[in-house]
Design a protein around this motif. Structure first.
Motif, PDB file in Angstrom:
ATOM      1  N   LEU A  47       0.817  -1.211   0.000  1.00 32.13           N
ATOM      2  CA  LEU A  47       0.000   0.000   0.000  1.00 32.13           C
ATOM      3  C   LEU A  47       0.852   1.264   0.000  1.00 32.13           C
ATOM      4  CD1 LEU A  47      -2.759  -1.146   2.507  1.00 32.13           C
ATOM      5  CD2 LEU A  47      -3.027  -0.770   0.043  1.00 32.13           C
ATOM      6  N   TYR A  70      -2.267  -6.445   2.401  1.00 36.42           N
ATOM      7  CA  TYR A  70      -2.558  -6.121   1.001  1.00 36.42           C
ATOM      8  C   TYR A  70      -1.930  -7.178   0.109  1.00 36.42           C
ATOM      9  CZ  TYR A  70      -2.284  -3.775  -3.517  1.00 36.42           C
ATOM     10  OH  TYR A  70      -2.390  -3.464  -4.848  1.00 36.42           O
ATOM     11  N   ILE A  83      -7.593  -6.118   0.286  1.00 35.62           N
ATOM     12  CA  ILE A  83      -7.188  -5.379   1.478  1.00 35.62           C
ATOM     13  C   ILE A  83      -7.880  -6.079   2.646  1.00 35.62           C
ATOM     14  CG2 ILE A  83      -7.204  -3.179   2.703  1.00 35.62           C
ATOM     15  CD1 ILE A  83      -7.662  -1.852  -0.070  1.00 35.62           C
TER      16      ILE A  83
END
Length: 93
Positions: A47, A70, A83
């Motif tokens: 991320l 992630y 996620i």
């Protein structure tokens, strides 16, 4: 009895806040992909690769203070990414 109800309410509020935050992160990842020829950050990039699209240019943590997991491509089905919040206990499962 009141304390139990308050604790349950707080847990529910944290779940709701985390779901809302994941939706915002999905929007940020869409903006990232639109600037990178439709590609999302890889799992190894994480991320952090898209952090400039998040509020305050920081990778958020979930409502319990845990980092999000992630994966890209996603590990379930044909998702381009996933996620995941590990929830209150910070553990998988």
């Amino acid at each position: 009895v009141v304390a139990v109800n308050v604790v349950g309410f707080m847990d529910e509020a944290n779940v709701d806040a985390t779901k809302i935050q994941i939706k915002k992160m999905e929007q940020a990842l869409q903006m990232y992909a639109s600037k990178h020829r439709g590609k999302f950050p890889s799992t190894s990039e994480g991320l952090a690769a898209a952090k400039k699209y998040f509020p305050e240019s920081e990778v958020p943590v979930d409502a319990w203070g845990n980092p999000y997991q992630y994966f890209s491509p996603g590990t379930h089905g044909e998702n381009q990414y996933e996620i995941i919040s590990l929830g209150k206990d910070g553990k998988e499962g």
